[in-house]
Structure formats: structure tokens, C-alpha cells
Scaffold this active site. Structure first.
Site, PDB file in Angstrom:
ATOM      1  N   CYS A   2       4.560  12.815  -6.388  1.00  0.00           N
ATOM      2  CA  CYS A   2       5.280  13.378  -7.109  1.00  0.00           C
ATOM      3  C   CYS A   2       4.390  13.130  -8.082  1.00  0.00           C
ATOM      4  O   CYS A   2       3.912  12.361  -8.989  1.00  0.00           O
ATOM      5  CB  CYS A   2       6.389  13.339  -7.392  1.00  0.00           C
ATOM      6  SG  CYS A   2       7.015  14.275  -5.217  1.00  0.00           S
ATOM      7  N   GLY A  28       1.320  17.116  -8.035  1.00  0.00           N
ATOM      8  CA  GLY A  28       2.360  17.509  -6.679  1.00  0.00           C
ATOM      9  C   GLY A  28       2.313  19.234  -6.756  1.00  0.00           C
ATOM     10  O   GLY A  28       2.322  19.557  -8.249  1.00  0.00           O
ATOM     11  N   ASN A 100       9.814  10.128  -8.596  1.00  0.00           N
ATOM     12  CA  ASN A 100       8.890   9.526  -7.600  1.00  0.00           C
ATOM     13  C   ASN A 100       8.595   8.706  -6.666  1.00  0.00           C
ATOM     14  O   ASN A 100       9.044   8.378  -7.481  1.00  0.00           O
ATOM     15  CB  ASN A 100       7.768   9.935  -9.058  1.00  0.00           C
ATOM     16  CG  ASN A 100       6.800   9.192  -8.027  1.00  0.00           C
ATOM     17  OD1 ASN A 100       5.785   9.058  -8.823  1.00  0.00           O
ATOM     18  ND2 ASN A 100       6.233  10.262  -7.403  1.00  0.00           N
ATOM     19  N   GLY A 101       8.831   9.171  -5.496  1.00  0.00           N
ATOM     20  CA  GLY A 101       8.260   7.896  -4.289  1.00  0.00           C
ATOM     21  C   GLY A 101       9.410   8.025  -2.987  1.00  0.00           C
ATOM     22  O   GLY A 101       8.651   8.850  -3.368  1.00  0.00           O
ATOM     23  N   TYR A 259      -7.008   7.111  -6.776  1.00  0.00           N
ATOM     24  CA  TYR A 259      -7.208   8.562  -6.515  1.00  0.00           C
ATOM     25  C   TYR A 259      -5.979   9.629  -7.520  1.00  0.00           C
ATOM     26  O   TYR A 259      -7.021  10.673  -7.692  1.00  0.00           O
ATOM     27  CB  TYR A 259      -7.317   8.405  -4.636  1.00  0.00           C
ATOM     28  CG  TYR A 259      -6.864  10.100  -4.519  1.00  0.00           C
ATOM     29  CD1 TYR A 259      -8.202  11.611  -4.676  1.00  0.00           C
ATOM     30  CD2 TYR A 259      -6.034  10.819  -4.316  1.00  0.00           C
ATOM     31  CE1 TYR A 259      -8.110  12.650  -4.756  1.00  0.00           C
ATOM     32  CE2 TYR A 259      -5.403  12.224  -3.543  1.00  0.00           C
ATOM     33  CZ  TYR A 259      -6.595  13.162  -3.828  1.00  0.00           C
ATOM     34  OH  TYR A 259      -6.661  14.398  -3.607  1.00  0.00           O
ATOM     35  N   THR A 305     -12.628  13.739  -7.636  1.00  0.00           N
ATOM     36  CA  THR A 305     -11.963  11.866  -8.789  1.00  0.00           C
ATOM     37  C   THR A 305     -13.484  10.990  -8.344  1.00  0.00           C
ATOM     38  O   THR A 305     -13.466  10.128  -9.048  1.00  0.00           O
ATOM     39  CB  THR A 305     -11.389  11.947  -7.313  1.00  0.00           C
ATOM     40  OG1 THR A 305     -10.641  13.016  -7.076  1.00  0.00           O
ATOM     41  CG2 THR A 305     -10.111  10.759  -8.785  1.00  0.00           C
ATOM     42  N   ASP A 367     -17.893   8.587  -2.357  1.00  0.00           N
ATOM     43  CA  ASP A 367     -16.040   9.358  -2.808  1.00  0.00           C
ATOM     44  C   ASP A 367     -15.491   8.455  -3.081  1.00  0.00           C
ATOM     45  O   ASP A 367     -15.891   6.969  -2.759  1.00  0.00           O
ATOM     46  CB  ASP A 367     -16.402   9.607  -0.739  1.00  0.00           C
ATOM     47  CG  ASP A 367     -14.852  10.808  -1.339  1.00  0.00           C
ATOM     48  OD1 ASP A 367     -14.499  11.125  -2.175  1.00  0.00           O
ATOM     49  OD2 ASP A 367     -15.281  11.851  -0.032  1.00  0.00           O
ATOM     50  N   ASP A 368     -14.297   8.331  -3.075  1.00  0.00           N
ATOM     51  CA  ASP A 368     -13.511   7.636  -3.680  1.00  0.00           C
ATOM     52  C   ASP A 368     -12.433   6.494  -2.282  1.00  0.00           C
ATOM     53  O   ASP A 368     -12.432   5.597  -2.433  1.00  0.00           O
ATOM     54  CB  ASP A 368     -12.197   8.358  -4.565  1.00  0.00           C
ATOM     55  CG  ASP A 368     -12.143   9.887  -3.611  1.00  0.00           C
ATOM     56  OD1 ASP A 368     -10.373   9.458  -3.257  1.00  0.00           O
ATOM     57  OD2 ASP A 368     -11.850  10.326  -4.146  1.00  0.00           O
TER      58      ASP A 368
END
Ligand code: SF4
Length: 491
Positions: A2, A28, A100-101, A259, A305, A367-368
Site C-alpha cells: 500500500c 495500490g 502499510n504492512g 520491484y 521494472t 526480468d526483475d
């Protein structure tokens, strides 16, 4: 994942919080909310992208010089409007909170709050539990009068939270009549940066956010990160109080660098962009050692990314970097027409290969990370379809083997390709001529090589199965898996 923000300003904050939501949109896209206060709380929330939620008329209702915002990417709780943050309660004071978490002992805390504290929970969101716990801890028969006394009360409350609450939490909160509060879990797993600017009257405005991606636009100077276990309180007069309440190992999420975060962000005093360049450099050195006789003609990133790491990877190998896969920037959360559902799930809908860049070439795709593996396999197929002579695959992140319980919607172990196959099996599954993953040590080196940071060891639980908050065992994995499936499917 988030995005959260909180602002104390000498002028109305609504427009600046809107900019925060826009600049944190990548963290988000499911929902967003902004809350402000003056003599009472004002809130606007909705599902979807920020530009569809906050109209000019709605923004005018968000009055006040203190406020918080949230971008939602659900990793706990349901998917309805009721789960959209910030959450708020009117007792005591009037508190609104954005988080956030992920709280890993949600079930125990929810039981305590509903049975012992006799509070009613409207949702299955861990944020609601955190809010009620915080509110209970601030409830006093005789509320403190001075900011100093209120800060002492906050210190006691957040210290208790750090003992009781397991998992990851970065929080911004506003308390009516008191001001702005931010705190971060003792391991600092999820990011929270801070900034300030002069307010023209000899004082300062303050901003706190998941990333500093909007600081420049809003005129804030970055001032590093909120420390793990730190509490910061800005009272209504703009006086700042701060204390690091708990000192444990600093273990910020390494996946933010791989990412999630925007490349222009600086988190925990490490530049995301530079760390990605270093990931590419380290991987190129490893490639040269492991495959000294294989040199691709071009390096193509899986957009977007991986672009930064692919750039330095190609440079270190001395080969051409190519944008051989074009990603339509307007693809995203769009209305799905009848019959379109399957097509929209396909990588073909999002990426267009450029044949001239691919045909008859030895192509290195970078790719990441690889999570489930299906997208990577589709990309490889596209390269074969467009005439690649050879296809190699390099991954900036080591194999993702374990789920994340700290705020990233990393699937259950069953869905993770590296949780179920070894590297040779993955190479066959993808259909490539050679495959190389980043080593864990090289990834840590890439993130921690430079920057005036205080990171002890980043969290890498999804890579090495070591959950830094020491709160996860097999029983907990099963409990969270059941809860997550219930949230997703309603069963
Ligand atoms: Fe980040 Fe992985 Fe740790 Fe989750 S488990 S916080 S994604 S490093």
C-alpha cells in the site's frame, strides 16, 4: 503493498494529499482514501484509481491543515468499500489511521479487542484492529493537557503496540485536537520516509510517505526515513516530538528495491534506481563467470521494472540494450468488455514484440523477478514466435520460494514456481537455452553497497524463508493461507 502519507502544513493539505495518492498510485490501485481535519474529520474514499475517486467538488470538502492518505493493494481483509483506508474511530478524540504492512497475529488481537475491549469490528482488515488497539491505549479518564504529556502517552501506547503486534506496520495517523502521528514497526519492514519545508513564518511543514516520489513536486526536502521502532508526533502548533522506542535489527523489505518502489524513490537512504543498476552489474558479472562462452546479441527487459537493471546488465556485458518488447502504458485497470476477459489476461494484450529487434538474434530477456512463472513463459514463447535464434533469461532477484506475510501479496507457496521446482526445472518450464538468477549475496550487496544507510540485513523472507519478526511457523503459514483464501474466495 500500500502507499500511505501524512502531512502537517500551514495551509490546507487536501490538494497535496491528492498529489501523494497520485504519486503512490503504483503501490495500490484497488482503492484510495484521504482524510483531513479542522474542527472535525473529513473523508473521501473510493474504489479504483485516484483520478476516478477524488473530484474537484469532493476535494473542496476536505478542509484542514493536517491529513493522511492511503492507496490500497489488498494483502489482508476483504475487497469491498468497507475495507478502504484510512479507518477512523470517534473515541477517544477522533482518530484516523492509515497502515502499510500486514499484522501476522491478527486473529489473537481481533479476539482480544472484541472480547476483552468489547469493541465491534466492521471488517476483517488488520488495520481496523490496529486502530482499535491504538485508540484503547490512548483512552484515559483524564486526557493529557500539554503536548509533552500527550507525547508521553503516545510513547506508552506505541511501545505497547510494538510488544503486542507482530508483523509489519508503517502508520500515519491524525488525532483531532492533537495533530499528526507516525510510527514504524521495530524492524522497519515497510518503508516510511520524511521531508520538511519552511512554512514562510519561521516554522516548518512536514510530510511522511511510503516513498519520497512527490517531495520534489510539493517543495519538500527529503530528510531520510522514519527509523524502525520510531514514533514521531507533530502537535497542532507544528512542534515535533520524536523518540525511537524500540531498537532491533533494521530489516527493510528487499523487494521494494527489486520491484515495488518507483525507481526515483530513495528508501532507507538507498536510491532504488542505483540499487537496480547495481543488481544488473552484479548479475552480469555472475553471467560472465557461469556462461563465459555465451554472449547475447541484445538484452531486452521485461518492461518496465526490469529496465534499469537490464540497462547496466547490457552495459557490463558490452551488448546492445533493446526495448524489443513494447508495453502499452495505458493498459491497466480498464473496463473489461464481454468476451475480453481471457484476452486481457494474456501477456500478448500488454506487450508487443518488435520483430526487427528479435528475429535471428540471440536474445537475453531480463526480468526483475519470477513469481508464478506464467508471464515469463509467455514472454519466452513470444520471442520464439518472433524468430529469436536463442533465448536466455536473467533474473535480477533470486528464486522466490516462500510467501510474504509482511504486506506484499506474494501468493501461497503452492503458486510460487521456485517453491516447487529447481532452477533446471524452471529453465525447462520457461523453454530457454540458459537461465541465471541473482545470488542472494549479490542482491544484498546491490542494495547496501552505497548510501548513508543503517540497514542491518534486509528482509528476504520470500527468498530464504527467514521471517525477520520471528513470528511465522508452519501453523501460522497455514492459518494465514486459510484466512487469505477466505478473503479472496469467500470460503
Ligand atoms: Fe519484502 Fe519478501 Fe520480506 Fe515480504 S517477505 S517484506 S516481499 S522481502
Amino acid at each position: 503493498m500500500c502507499g500511505i502519507a501524512g502531512i502537517y502544513s500551514h495551509k490546507p493539505v487536501a490538494a497535496e494529499l491528492y498529489d501523494c495518492v497520485i504519486h503512490l498510485q503504483h503501490r495500490g490501485q484497488d482503492a484510495a482514501g484521504i482524510m483531513t481535519y479542522d474542527d472535525r474529520m473529513h473523508k473521501e474514499k473510493g474504489m479504483g484509481l485516484a483520478r476516478g475517486i477524488f473530484t474537484e467538488a469532493k476535494m473542496e470538502l476536505l478542509t484542514g491543515n493536517i491529513g493522511i492518505s492511503h492507496n490500497r493493494y489488498p494483502t489482508h481483509g476483504g475487497f469491498g468499500h468497507g475495507e478502504v483506508q484510512p479507518f477512523w474511530t470517534s473515541v477517544p478524540y477522533g482518530i484516523a489511521l492509515a497502515h502499510n504492512g500486514n499484522i501476522t497475529n491478527y486473529a489473537e488481537l481481533a479476539e482480544e479487542i472484541t472480547k476483552e475491549e468489547t469493541r465491534y469490528l466492521n471488517t476483517t482488515s488488520d488495520t481496523e484492529v490496529l486502530l482499535h488497539l491504538f485508540a484503547d491505549l490512548l483512552h484515559q479518564d483524564e486526557p493529557p493537557n500539554t503536548s509533552e504529556d500527550f507525547f508521553n502517552l503516545l510513547c506508552d501506547a506505541v511501545s505497547t503496540i510494538s510488544l503486542k503486534v507482530k508483523g509489519a506496520y508503517s502508520v500515519t495517523a491524525m488525532i483531532i485536537g492533537k495533530g499528526l502521528v507516525v510510527f514504524r514497526d521495530p524492524h522497519g519492514i515497510r518503508p516510511l520516509v520524511k521531508g520538511e519545508r519552511p512554512n514562510g513564518n519561521g516554522g516548518k511543514d512536514y510530510i511522511f510517505a511510503s516513498e519520497n516520489t512527490m517531495f520534489y513536486a510539493l517543495g519538500y526536502e527529503p530528510k531520510g526515513s522514519v527509523l524502525p521502532g520510531e514514533l514521531i508526533y507533530i502537535d497542532e502548533d507544528g512542534k515535533m516530538f520524536t523518540k525511537r522506542l524500540v531498537k532491533k535489527e533494521f530489516n527493510p523489505c528487499i523487494f521494494e528495491y527489486v520491484y515495488f518502489s518507483r525507481p526515483d524513490a530513495t528508501l532507507n537512504d538507498v536510491s532504488v534506481y542505483r540499487s537496480r543498476l547495481r543488481m544488473g552489474q552484479n548479475l552480469a558479472e555472475a553471467w560472465k563467470k557461469k556462461y563465459p562462452h555465451i554472449t547475447p546479441d541484445i538484452v531486452i527487459p521485461a518492461p518496465s521494472t526490469a529496465n534499469t537493471a537490464a540497462l547496466s546488465f547490457a552495459h557490463a556485458l558490452g551488448v546492445r540494450y533493446s526495448e524489443g518488447l513494447y508495453k502499452n502504458p495505458f493498459i491497466g485497470r480498464t473496463f473489461i468488455m464481454p468476451g475480453q476477459a481471457e484476452r486481457k489476461k494474456s501477456v500478448k494484450y500488454k506487450l508487443v514484440p518488435q520483430e526487427l529487434e528479435i528475429r535471428d538474434k540471440k536474445v537475453m530477456i531480463m526480468d526483475d523477478s519470477i513469481v508464478r512463472g506464467n508471464t515469463s513463459r509467455e514472454i519466452v514463447r513470444m520471442l520464439w514466435d518472433f524468430g529469436a535464434k536463442k533465448v536466455y533469461f536473467a533474473v535480477a532477484c533470486p528464486p522466490v520460494k516462500s510467501p510474504c506475510f509482511y504486506g506484499v501479496d506474494m501468493p501461497t507457496r503452492d503458486e510460487l514456481i521456485a517453491g516447487n521446482m529447481n532452477v533446471d526445472e524452471i529453465k525447462k518450464f520457461l523453454g530457454v537455452d540458459a537461465l541465471l538468477y541473482q545470488e542472494i549475496e549479490d542482491l544484498i550487496e546491490a542494495v547496501t553497497r552505497k548510501g548513508d544507510h543503517h540497514i542491518d540485513t534486509p528482509c528476504m523472507a520470500c527468498l530464504n524463508g527467514y521471517y525477520v519478526a520471528k513470528d511465522i511457523d508452519e501453523a501460522k503459514i497455514n492459518e494465514i493461507k486459510t484466512m487469505r483464501n477466505h478473503d479472496r474466495n469467500g470460503n
